[in-house]
Design a protein around this motif. Structure first.
Motif, PDB file in Angstrom:
ATOM      1  N   LEU A  75      39.973  39.059  40.273  1.00 32.68           N
ATOM      2  CA  LEU A  75      38.495  39.035  40.169  1.00 32.68           C
ATOM      3  C   LEU A  75      38.038  39.447  39.040  1.00 32.68           C
ATOM      4  N   THR A  76      37.033  38.784  38.474  1.00 35.22           N
ATOM      5  CA  THR A  76      36.686  39.332  37.127  1.00 35.22           C
ATOM      6  C   THR A  76      35.222  39.424  37.375  1.00 35.22           C
ATOM      7  N   VAL A  77      34.679  40.475  36.728  1.00 34.67           N
ATOM      8  CA  VAL A  77      33.179  41.043  36.874  1.00 34.67           C
ATOM      9  C   VAL A  77      32.792  41.260  35.484  1.00 34.67           C
ATOM     10  N   SER A  78      31.864  40.498  34.786  1.00 33.33           N
ATOM     11  CA  SER A  78      31.264  40.701  33.562  1.00 33.33           C
ATOM     12  C   SER A  78      30.374  41.719  33.659  1.00 33.33           C
ATOM     13  N   PRO A  79      29.975  42.413  32.174  1.00 29.68           N
ATOM     14  CA  PRO A  79      28.885  43.171  32.185  1.00 29.68           C
ATOM     15  C   PRO A  79      27.682  42.992  32.818  1.00 29.68           C
ATOM     16  N   ASP A  80      27.326  41.676  32.835  1.00 22.00           N
ATOM     17  CA  ASP A  80      25.916  41.239  33.691  1.00 22.00           C
ATOM     18  C   ASP A  80      26.362  41.065  35.105  1.00 22.00           C
ATOM     19  N   SER A  81      27.255  41.415  35.435  1.00 19.76           N
ATOM     20  CA  SER A  81      27.665  41.400  36.994  1.00 19.76           C
ATOM     21  C   SER A  81      27.767  39.962  37.364  1.00 19.76           C
ATOM     22  N   MET A  82      28.322  38.935  36.500  1.00 21.23           N
ATOM     23  CA  MET A  82      28.782  37.770  36.897  1.00 21.23           C
ATOM     24  C   MET A  82      30.058  37.861  37.461  1.00 21.23           C
ATOM     25  N   VAL A  83      30.445  37.154  38.636  1.00 25.00           N
ATOM     26  CA  VAL A  83      31.783  37.409  39.269  1.00 25.00           C
ATOM     27  C   VAL A  83      32.522  36.209  39.376  1.00 25.00           C
ATOM     28  N   LEU A  84      33.716  36.235  39.140  1.00 24.25           N
ATOM     29  CA  LEU A  84      34.540  34.911  39.089  1.00 24.25           C
ATOM     30  C   LEU A  84      35.858  35.572  39.833  1.00 24.25           C
ATOM     31  N   GLU A  85      36.078  34.709  41.058  1.00 24.23           N
ATOM     32  CA  GLU A  85      37.507  35.146  41.862  1.00 24.23           C
ATOM     33  C   GLU A  85      38.297  33.808  41.899  1.00 24.23           C
ATOM     34  N   GLU A  86      39.194  33.808  41.547  1.00 24.31           N
ATOM     35  CA  GLU A  86      40.209  32.666  41.842  1.00 24.31           C
ATOM     36  C   GLU A  86      41.641  32.761  42.077  1.00 24.31           C
ATOM     37  N   TYR A 107      46.805  33.878  31.208  1.00 16.99           N
ATOM     38  CA  TYR A 107      45.817  33.748  32.216  1.00 16.99           C
ATOM     39  C   TYR A 107      44.617  32.956  31.943  1.00 16.99           C
ATOM     40  N   ARG A 108      44.278  33.179  30.686  1.00 15.90           N
ATOM     41  CA  ARG A 108      43.197  32.564  30.162  1.00 15.90           C
ATOM     42  C   ARG A 108      43.341  32.354  28.546  1.00 15.90           C
ATOM     43  N   ASN A 109      43.174  31.268  28.088  1.00 16.70           N
ATOM     44  CA  ASN A 109      43.469  31.115  26.565  1.00 16.70           C
ATOM     45  C   ASN A 109      42.056  30.718  25.906  1.00 16.70           C
ATOM     46  N   ASN A 110      41.947  31.276  24.660  1.00 19.34           N
ATOM     47  CA  ASN A 110      40.496  31.055  23.821  1.00 19.34           C
ATOM     48  C   ASN A 110      39.453  31.123  24.588  1.00 19.34           C
ATOM     49  N   VAL A 111      39.224  32.285  25.181  1.00 19.96           N
ATOM     50  CA  VAL A 111      38.253  32.720  25.763  1.00 19.96           C
ATOM     51  C   VAL A 111      37.233  33.564  24.872  1.00 19.96           C
ATOM     52  N   LEU A 112      35.806  33.314  25.095  1.00 20.87           N
ATOM     53  CA  LEU A 112      34.797  33.818  24.295  1.00 20.87           C
ATOM     54  C   LEU A 112      34.183  34.984  25.394  1.00 20.87           C
ATOM     55  N   LEU A 113      34.172  36.192  25.134  1.00 18.20           N
ATOM     56  CA  LEU A 113      33.793  37.182  25.892  1.00 18.20           C
ATOM     57  C   LEU A 113      32.200  37.278  25.499  1.00 18.20           C
ATOM     58  N   LYS A 114      31.089  36.647  26.032  1.00 17.30           N
ATOM     59  CA  LYS A 114      29.991  36.504  25.572  1.00 17.30           C
ATOM     60  C   LYS A 114      28.938  37.736  25.616  1.00 17.30           C
ATOM     61  N   ARG A 115      29.533  38.732  26.414  1.00 16.00           N
ATOM     62  CA  ARG A 115      28.597  39.966  26.570  1.00 16.00           C
ATOM     63  C   ARG A 115      29.463  41.293  26.122  1.00 16.00           C
ATOM     64  N   LYS A 116      28.441  42.312  25.429  1.00 18.46           N
ATOM     65  CA  LYS A 116      29.166  43.502  25.119  1.00 18.46           C
ATOM     66  C   LYS A 116      29.163  44.317  26.420  1.00 18.46           C
ATOM     67  N   GLY A 117      29.960  45.047  26.641  1.00 12.41           N
ATOM     68  CA  GLY A 117      30.122  46.100  27.690  1.00 12.41           C
ATOM     69  C   GLY A 117      31.436  45.732  28.446  1.00 12.41           C
ATOM     70  N   THR A 118      31.667  46.395  29.710  1.00 11.30           N
ATOM     71  CA  THR A 118      32.738  46.847  30.397  1.00 11.30           C
ATOM     72  C   THR A 118      33.049  45.330  31.051  1.00 11.30           C
ATOM     73  N   TYR A 119      34.251  44.726  31.115  1.00 12.32           N
ATOM     74  CA  TYR A 119      34.541  43.668  32.044  1.00 12.32           C
ATOM     75  C   TYR A 119      35.569  44.285  32.845  1.00 12.32           C
ATOM     76  N   HIS A 120      35.491  43.813  34.232  1.00 12.62           N
ATOM     77  CA  HIS A 120      36.459  44.790  35.389  1.00 12.62           C
ATOM     78  C   HIS A 120      37.335  43.351  35.891  1.00 12.62           C
ATOM     79  N   PHE A 121      38.592  43.861  35.991  1.00 15.05           N
ATOM     80  CA  PHE A 121      39.536  42.778  36.406  1.00 15.05           C
ATOM     81  C   PHE A 121      40.263  43.485  37.759  1.00 15.05           C
TER      82      PHE A 121
END
Length: 142
Positions: A75-86, A107-121
């Protein structure tokens, strides 16, 4: 003498730039009683929205590990609260002896984290995995 100082300063600057490797963040959690059965939560503080990254999962295990693979839910939650579960499957190689070992999975290659802030895994095994002593997330700048 002045040229020598400029040359030395230039060499030191080049060494500092050349040795300044990419950013790498590692967070590991020990499991209870060398059995991974509960969710492990990780945080990554992102301040760079321009560089691409590689996200890896790492496990430390020993000779008690006998499974061929460990299915997990990520489960990944981005700083703007977008959620991805896989679902993701860790295919951990068997050990030839009882010495502990560590294995890392992309797990992921060549990822661009578009938001500043805390990503939760959150990594959750679908069933208990005996012999896994620690689980972690690595975020590596490419």
């Amino acid at each position: 003498m002045g040229r020598m100082i400029v040359l030395i300063a230039s060499l030191i600057t080049l060494m500092m730039v050349g040795c300044g490797g990419s950013e790498r963040t590692v967070e590991m959690h020990d499991t209870e009683a060398k059995t991974w059965s509960q969710s492990e939560k990780f945080r990554y503080e992102n301040s760079d929205t321009l560089h691409r990254r590689k996200i890896l999962i790492t496990v430390r295990y020993d000779g008690e590990y006998v499974e061929k693979e460990v299915p997990v839910t990520i489960l990944t939650v981005s700083p703007d609260s977008m959620v991805l579960e896989e679902s993701f499957t860790l295919r951990i190689p068997q050990l030839a002896d009882m010495r502990p070992d560590e294995h890392t999975f992309v797990y992921r290659n060549n990822v661009l984290l578009k938001r500043k802030g805390t990503y939760h895994f959150r990594l959750t095994p679908e069933k208990p995995a005996k012999g896994i002593a620690a689980v972690g997330i690595i975020v590596d700048e490419l």
